[in-house]
Design an enzyme around this catalytic site. Structure first.
Site, short mmCIF file in Angstrom:
data_model
loop_
_atom_site.label_atom_id
_atom_site.label_comp_id
_atom_site.label_asym_id
_atom_site.label_seq_id
_atom_site.Cartn_x
_atom_site.Cartn_y
_atom_site.Cartn_z
N HIS A 277 -1.91 -4.81 7.72
CA HIS A 277 -2.93 -6.03 7.55
C HIS A 277 -4.39 -5.75 7.22
O HIS A 277 -4.98 -5.36 8.50
CB HIS A 277 -2.48 -7.13 8.65
CG HIS A 277 -3.37 -8.15 8.40
ND1 HIS A 277 -4.14 -8.75 9.34
CD2 HIS A 277 -3.46 -9.25 7.24
CE1 HIS A 277 -4.74 -9.77 9.06
NE2 HIS A 277 -4.30 -10.01 7.78
N THR B 220 0.81 -1.23 0.06
CA THR B 220 0.08 0.10 -0.04
C THR B 220 0.60 1.35 -0.24
O THR B 220 1.90 1.19 0.54
CB THR B 220 -1.05 -0.08 1.27
OG1 THR B 220 -1.61 -1.26 1.10
CG2 THR B 220 -1.91 0.93 1.11
N1 GLY Z 1 -3.49 -2.89 3.45
C1 GLY Z 1 -3.62 -3.48 2.13
C2 GLY Z 1 -4.43 -4.46 2.36
O1 GLY Z 1 -4.31 -5.34 3.42
O2 GLY Z 1 -5.17 -4.99 1.36
#
Ligand code: GLY
Length: 314
Positions: free
Chosen positions: A224, A171
């Site tokens: 996460h 991300t």
């Molecule tokens: N933080 C990105 C995802 O878990 O999709």
């Protein structure tokens, strides 16, 4: 109002390997500079976060746009959100394919639909109608993403286990405050390697992957996704600020809460309505950069905070 413009960006909280450390740091620094130029020339915070995130999406060092990770079928499915703190208008997209700059598409959802979120085939059909440029999937896929995917396949590791051992690519995002005092956030991702087809993470979810409200501030998160959604991490940070915490304390408390409550790791950037900002993470590393008052700050490892003057930037 004449506020001091601020922009902060991140390139994802994870165990960034040494081979990607320099490109990650350089990438966030140039994205922050690009976003700051928009603000310096009178652009809005919404324009600035879109512009900064586009730079990160175009950079293959990051898990977004070019460089996105692969799902269980070895395909790319992308998520993004952009939010305007002036009136809480928001555009988000999930599980979209063949679009190199999901953040610009998310802005079209914000500005050109009566909805907040579009997903999958319907979203891609709307992108076509809006003439959002498409690219073949192979143009978005890097050698690093293929290697990461092969490793997951070979060892049959679950994404949750890998994230909690800090090995998941993740991300990008930006938050900004413009000279009018308006805040905005933008977050974009390929999600997590080996995710199920159709899995949507936290990034496009309002209050989880991002939130912006002129009354409090703006946040973009990383980490996460399943854990971030469970604690609505972005809104949790703003809730802490509403209760009187500084942006740094608000961020650290929210990340600690996520770890203690659901054993999830991650990171985030936040700017408050007064222009104070912070970058925090509970993973091994997170590349981040922020600009205010003519100074570029950046870091990668815990506790790092380098500063350089922006005097030479036009
Ligand atoms: N933080 C990105 C995802 O878990 O999709």
């Amino acid at each position: 109002m004449n506020c001091k413009p601020v922009i902060v960006v991140h390139g994802g909280a994870w165990a960034i390997p040494d081979c990607l450390a320099e490109s990650s740091t350089d990438g966030v620094k140039s994205a922050a500079q690009q976003g700051f130029l928009v603000l310096k020339h009178g652009g809005s915070s919404l324009q600035a976060v879109e512009s900064a995130v586009r730079i990160l999406e175009d950079n293959p060092a990051f898990d977004a746009g070019h460089g996105a990770v692969l799902n269980a079928d070895g395909k790319v499915e992308l998520d993004a959100i952009i939010m305007d703190g002036r009136n809480l208008s928001v555009g988000s997209v999930s599980c979209i394919k063949n679009i190199a700059n999901p953040i610009t598409f998310a802005r079209s959802v914000l500005e050109k639909t009566p909805h907040a979120m579009l997903t999958g085939e319907g979203a891609n059909a709307f992108a076509e109608k809006m003439s959002i440029p498409t690219v073949p999937t192979k143009e978005l896929v890097t050698e690093h993403a293929i290697k990461e995917w092969e490793q997951y396949q070979k060892y049959n590791q679950s994404v949750t286990t890998l994230f909690n051992t800090e090995k998941a690519h993740d991300t990008v995002g930006a938050v900004a405050m413009d000279s009018e005092g308006n805040v905005a956030c933008a977050t974009s991702t390929g999600g997590i390697t080996n995710k199920m087809v159709g899995r949507t993470g936290d990034s496009p979810i309002i209050g989880s992957g991002g939130y912006a409200d002129n009354f409090v501030g703006a946040v973009s998160t990383t980490g996460h996704g399943e854990s971030i959604m469970k604690v609505t991490l972005a809104r949790h940070v703003l809730f802490n600020i509403e209760r009187g915490k500084s942006p740094k304390d608000a961020a650290d408390q929210a990340l600690d809460y996520m770890y203690n409550r659901v054993h999830g790791r991650g990171g985030l950037i936040v700017v408050s309505k007064t222009g104070e900002w912070s970058a925090s993470f509970t993973t091994k590393r997170m590349a981040w950069a922020g600009i205010d008052g003519g100074v570029l700050s950046y870091g990668l490892n815990p506790g790092e905070h380098f500063q350089v003057s922006l005097d030479n930037i036009r």
